[in-house]
Design an enzyme around this catalytic site. Structure first.
Site, PDB file in Angstrom:
ATOM      1  N   ASP A  11       1.953 -13.929  10.120  1.00 36.23           N
ATOM      2  CA  ASP A  11       1.099 -15.098  10.232  1.00 36.23           C
ATOM      3  C   ASP A  11      -0.354 -14.616  10.171  1.00 36.23           C
ATOM      4  OD1 ASP A  11       0.372 -17.843  10.919  1.00 36.23           O
ATOM      5  OD2 ASP A  11      -0.160 -17.024  12.886  1.00 36.23           O
ATOM      6  N   ASP A 209       2.175 -16.408  16.338  1.00 35.88           N
ATOM      7  CA  ASP A 209       1.538 -16.751  17.620  1.00 35.88           C
ATOM      8  C   ASP A 209       1.577 -18.226  17.950  1.00 35.88           C
ATOM      9  OD1 ASP A 209      -1.747 -17.840  17.281  1.00 35.88           O
ATOM     10  OD2 ASP A 209      -0.466 -17.452  15.564  1.00 35.88           O
ATOM     11  N   ASN A 212       4.283 -23.249  14.789  1.00 40.44           N
ATOM     12  CA  ASN A 212       4.794 -23.269  13.417  1.00 40.44           C
ATOM     13  C   ASN A 212       5.493 -21.963  13.047  1.00 40.44           C
ATOM     14  OD1 ASN A 212       2.407 -21.766  13.327  1.00 40.44           O
ATOM     15  ND2 ASN A 212       1.881 -22.452  11.269  1.00 40.44           N
TER      16      ASN A 212
END
Length: 260
Positions: A11, A209, A212
């Site tokens: 991410d 984190d 999503n």
């Protein structure tokens, strides 16, 4: 037969980049070492491809899962897309307009807002280091849209979830929710890419984190939550590393045994 190399998904916001959108030098060095070892690195973000480009170039990564799984590129080649149906966006736009909630529509190259200006849009888009997008309320009628941002206070998305059960609403900011088309998730996008690489999900690693990232965590064999993640996200991860600005990526890679 198990591969000796691994595929890793990272991410961006809150994972590779800190609150000030800075890439820690320890993270950059750790990813460079992974590349030298022959591992496959992939960016996996809610961001659009045009928002990923600069970081991808800096890290020399040419594979990514964008729009929370709706737009997948493998080694520079687009291999999967999952755009909204126009009728779904038309209905969503009318519903949001009646409630005074702005929307931002995104494709791979640009974004447009349903309103000329709104402080929530300015705050949230500004947190991504972009300016308030230009107004074009019918943008979705002329181009494929892969993700939409809905701007509302926490809890107000529940009315949308009830009205549009086929769409997914994932909060990423106190003032904004990502809206995904039917079948959309990071896990689905990752599955498309892993299938092309002939990897088993158990051989895949994911660093994230936020909410999503939850489905991504459930799909891969090795999930790593950043120390700055909410407790609900940490509980779903196999491992928890330190915060992004405390060498979280490097420490997490040591934790899973991929970095000395």
């Amino acid at each position: 037969m198990l591969k000796t190399k691994r595929v890793l998904f990272f991410d961006i916001d809150g994972t590779l980049l800190d609150e000030r959108k800075r890439l820690p030098s320890s993270a950059k060095e750790a990813l460079r070492r992974l590349q030298e070892a022959g591992h496959e690195l992939v960016l996996a973000s809610g961001r659009s491809p045009f928002m990923i480009a600069r970081l991808a170039e800096e890290l020399r990564i040419d594979s990514y899962v964008g729009f929370n799984g709706q737009y997948v590129v493998l080694r520079g080649e687009r291999i999967y897309t999952n755009p909204f149906r126009t009728d779904d966006l038309r209905a969503l736009s009318g519903f949001a307009s009646r409630r005074g909630h702005p929307l931002v529509y995104l494709n791979e190259g640009q974004m447009r807002s349903s309103v000329n200006y709104h402080p929530y849009v300015d705050e949230c888009i500004g947190s991504l280091r972009h300016e308030h997008p230009a107004c074009d309320p019918r943008f979705y009628e002329r181009t494929d849209v892969y993700q939409t941002m809905l701007f509302c206070r926490e809890g107000e998305e529940r009315a949308y979830e009830a009205a549009f059960p086929g769409l997914r609403f994932v909060r990423w900011h106190p003032r904004s929710v990502d809206v995904l088309p039917t079948g959309g998730s990071k896990a689905n996008g990752i599955a498309q890419l892993i299938g092309r690489l002939d990897f088993d999900p158990e051989q895949a690693y994911a660093f994230g984190d936020n909410l999503n990232d939850v489905e991504m965590f459930r799909y891969v064999g090795h999930s790593v939550a950043m120390g700055n993640a909410p407790e609900a996200v940490k509980k779903l991860a196999r491992y928890v590393t330190t915060a992004v600005d405390r060498d979280g990526i490097a420490n997490g890679l040591r934790l899973v045994g991929l970095l000395n």
